[in-house]
Design an enzyme around this catalytic site. Structure first.
Site, PDB file in Angstrom:
ATOM      1  N   VAL A 208       2.899   2.813   0.016  1.00 49.03           N
ATOM      2  CA  VAL A 208       2.291   3.993   0.635  1.00 49.03           C
ATOM      3  C   VAL A 208       1.830   3.588   2.029  1.00 49.03           C
ATOM      4  O   VAL A 208       0.901   2.799   2.178  1.00 49.03           O
ATOM      5  CB  VAL A 208       1.092   4.522  -0.184  1.00 49.03           C
ATOM      6  CG1 VAL A 208       0.492   5.757   0.490  1.00 49.03           C
ATOM      7  CG2 VAL A 208       1.523   4.860  -1.613  1.00 49.03           C
TER       8      VAL A 208
ATOM      9  N   ASP B  63      -0.713  -2.266   4.451  1.00 45.46           N
ATOM     10  CA  ASP B  63      -1.744  -2.176   5.488  1.00 45.46           C
ATOM     11  C   ASP B  63      -3.153  -2.084   4.929  1.00 45.46           C
ATOM     12  O   ASP B  63      -4.101  -1.755   5.650  1.00 45.46           O
ATOM     13  CB  ASP B  63      -1.476  -0.965   6.392  1.00 45.46           C
ATOM     14  CG  ASP B  63      -1.624   0.371   5.666  1.00 45.46           C
ATOM     15  OD1 ASP B  63      -1.712   0.367   4.411  1.00 45.46           O
ATOM     16  OD2 ASP B  63      -1.646   1.419   6.336  1.00 45.46           O
TER      17      ASP B  63
ATOM     18  N   THR C 158       6.197  -8.394 -16.733  1.00 44.28           N
ATOM     19  CA  THR C 158       6.076  -9.517 -17.660  1.00 44.28           C
ATOM     20  C   THR C 158       4.611  -9.925 -17.867  1.00 44.28           C
ATOM     21  O   THR C 158       4.276 -10.522 -18.888  1.00 44.28           O
ATOM     22  CB  THR C 158       6.900 -10.730 -17.176  1.00 44.28           C
ATOM     23  OG1 THR C 158       6.887 -11.742 -18.174  1.00 44.28           O
ATOM     24  CG2 THR C 158       6.355 -11.309 -15.872  1.00 44.28           C
TER      25      THR C 158
ATOM     26  N   PRO D 222       6.233   6.276  -8.365  1.00 42.56           N
ATOM     27  CA  PRO D 222       6.980   6.648  -9.572  1.00 42.56           C
ATOM     28  C   PRO D 222       6.188   6.411 -10.844  1.00 42.56           C
ATOM     29  O   PRO D 222       5.424   5.455 -10.946  1.00 42.56           O
ATOM     30  CB  PRO D 222       8.214   5.736  -9.509  1.00 42.56           C
ATOM     31  CG  PRO D 222       7.784   4.567  -8.690  1.00 42.56           C
ATOM     32  CD  PRO D 222       6.819   5.101  -7.681  1.00 42.56           C
TER      33      PRO D 222
ATOM     34  N   ASP E  55       7.245 -15.034 -16.575  1.00 40.30           N
ATOM     35  CA  ASP E  55       8.547 -15.610 -16.905  1.00 40.30           C
ATOM     36  C   ASP E  55       9.548 -14.479 -17.122  1.00 40.30           C
ATOM     37  O   ASP E  55       9.252 -13.312 -16.851  1.00 40.30           O
ATOM     38  CB  ASP E  55       8.437 -16.503 -18.146  1.00 40.30           C
ATOM     39  CG  ASP E  55       7.837 -15.779 -19.350  1.00 40.30           C
ATOM     40  OD1 ASP E  55       7.930 -14.526 -19.402  1.00 40.30           O
ATOM     41  OD2 ASP E  55       7.280 -16.446 -20.241  1.00 40.30           O
TER      42      ASP E  55
ATOM     43  N   HIS F 266       1.140  -0.976  -4.972  1.00 39.65           N
ATOM     44  CA  HIS F 266       0.649   0.362  -4.656  1.00 39.65           C
ATOM     45  C   HIS F 266       0.234   0.483  -3.197  1.00 39.65           C
ATOM     46  O   HIS F 266       0.316   1.567  -2.618  1.00 39.65           O
ATOM     47  CB  HIS F 266      -0.512   0.722  -5.576  1.00 39.65           C
ATOM     48  CG  HIS F 266      -0.090   1.112  -6.956  1.00 39.65           C
ATOM     49  ND1 HIS F 266      -0.704   2.114  -7.681  1.00 39.65           N
ATOM     50  CD2 HIS F 266       0.905   0.639  -7.752  1.00 39.65           C
ATOM     51  CE1 HIS F 266      -0.103   2.231  -8.864  1.00 39.65           C
ATOM     52  NE2 HIS F 266       0.861   1.335  -8.921  1.00 39.65           N
ATOM     53  N   ASP F 267      -0.201  -0.603  -2.613  1.00 37.40           N
ATOM     54  CA  ASP F 267      -0.540  -0.570  -1.189  1.00 37.40           C
ATOM     55  C   ASP F 267       0.723  -0.515  -0.334  1.00 37.40           C
ATOM     56  O   ASP F 267       0.853   0.330   0.548  1.00 37.40           O
ATOM     57  CB  ASP F 267      -1.377  -1.791  -0.810  1.00 37.40           C
ATOM     58  CG  ASP F 267      -1.791  -1.759   0.658  1.00 37.40           C
ATOM     59  OD1 ASP F 267      -2.269  -0.699   1.113  1.00 37.40           O
ATOM     60  OD2 ASP F 267      -1.635  -2.785   1.344  1.00 37.40           O
TER      61      ASP F 267
ATOM     62  N   GLY G 272       3.072   1.467   3.921  1.00 40.56           N
ATOM     63  CA  GLY G 272       3.306   0.056   4.195  1.00 40.56           C
ATOM     64  C   GLY G 272       2.153  -0.824   3.759  1.00 40.56           C
ATOM     65  O   GLY G 272       1.110  -0.353   3.307  1.00 40.56           O
TER      66      GLY G 272
ATOM     67  N   SER H 225      -4.476   0.096   3.188  1.00 36.74           N
ATOM     68  CA  SER H 225      -5.032   1.452   3.174  1.00 36.74           C
ATOM     69  C   SER H 225      -5.541   1.822   1.783  1.00 36.74           C
ATOM     70  O   SER H 225      -6.420   2.685   1.649  1.00 36.74           O
ATOM     71  CB  SER H 225      -3.987   2.468   3.650  1.00 36.74           C
ATOM     72  OG  SER H 225      -2.765   2.323   2.947  1.00 36.74           O
TER      73      SER H 225
END
Length: 313
Positions: free
Chosen positions: A68, A72, A186, A155, A241, A64-65, A70, A74
């Site tokens: 959005v 960084d 997994t 997404p 796995d 998630h970082d 890159g 944020s």
């Protein structure tokens, strides 16, 4: 993985992300803070011993970082309008672990190790603890100075396969990378609300999703009566796995996008290869993680090294 293999993989990736990799390098802190990676590893190991779902949490945080603005850090900023407050990030956790790691690093090497690198290294270490691959990853990222919730466009679980793949390819990754990264499910956990329609009233039909194995429908109904979440890999939920891929080929995908991977012409062949070869999946996962970790990174004089991961300097 052999050292030569690690080197050759990084060499290939250098030509894919030349600007980022010109600044990032394995062992970036070897002189400025030689104990940095050990500090991260030890604290992640301690946390994993208490709660092995930390692997899933850190993978989610890292993804998630990076997707959005890159990689960084944020996402770590506390404010009423930061990325952390966006809907898709409501389930991101383990910020306290990042805080503890940062505090120890600041005590050992003030204003040296970025929060972005802490997230990257902690994720890498947690994957290994869950039985995943051991790998080297370049460091040298710097922390961003912008964090806005309006920038978060990630997404959801009902996205089409083509939409999911495009999301990754728009960041310079390929279809093999996209499927490998989704394979991190997994060890994932999903809120029951993300798939409740699939087990009760799929698309208003009053019936479960016909693409889901009936036994899984029954199992998930029972789980969600007593818990808010369910494992996305019902076979080995805490083990990193390739069982996830074997499960979705048996129509046992919990999230809709996961199940679609096994049947869509764009991805089903890759799913089959990962399901049939755990070592191949893990190699491809490493490649994808290193590539993702170089997406839109800040290096050199760009950005900053935060003293507190939750606040800009």
């Amino acid at each position: 993985m052999m050292k030569g293999t690690k080197f050759s993989s990084l060499l290939v990736l250098f030509f894919i992300f030349p600007i980022a990799f010109a600044q990032l390098r394995v062992g970036f802190y070897s002189r400025s803070c030689p104990q940095a990676e050990t500090i991260v590893r030890n604290l992640v190991r301690q946390r994993f011993g208490v709660d092995p779902t930390v692997t899933a949490a850190l993978l989610r945080m890292h993804f998630h970082d990076c997707f959005v603005r890159g990689c960084d850090a944020s996402l770590l900023i506390d404010s009423t309008t930061s990325e952390k407050t966006a809907g898709p990030n409501g389930s991101v956790r383990e910020f306290d672990l990042i805080d503890r790691i940062k505090a120890q690093l600041e005590a050992a090497c003030p204003s040296t190790v970025s929060c972005a690198d802490i997230v990257t290294l902690a994720t890498r270490d947690s994957v290994l603890l869950a039985g995943g691959p051991s790998y080297s990853i370049p460091t040298g990222r710097r922390d961003g100075r912008i964090s806005n919730n309006v920038d978060v466009a990630l997404p959801g679980p009902t996205i089409s396969v083509s939409g999911a793949v495009s999301f990754f390819t728009n960041k310079g990754l390929n279809t093999f990378d996209a499927v490998a990264l989704l394979g991190a499910h997994t060890v994932g956990q999903g809120n029951c609300g993300l798939f409740s329609d699939r087990i009760t009233n799929f698309q208003g039909t009053g019936r479960p999703d016909p693409s889901m194995n009936p036994a899984l429908v029954t199992s998930l109904r029972n789980t969600c009566r007593n818990s808010a979440t369910a494992a996305l890999d019902q076979s080995t939920p805490l083990r990193f796995d390739n069982q996830f891929f074997k499960q979705i080929r048996k129509r046992r995908g919990v999230l809709q996008v996961d199940q679609r991977l096994a049947s869509d012409p764009q991805t089903r062949g890759i799913v089959a290869r990962y399901a049939n070869n755990n070592a191949f999946f893990k190699r491809q996962f490493v490649r994808a993680m290193v590539k993702m970790g170089a997406v839109d990174v800040l290096t050199g004089r760009n950005g900053e090294i935060r003293r507190n991961c939750r606040r800009f300097n």
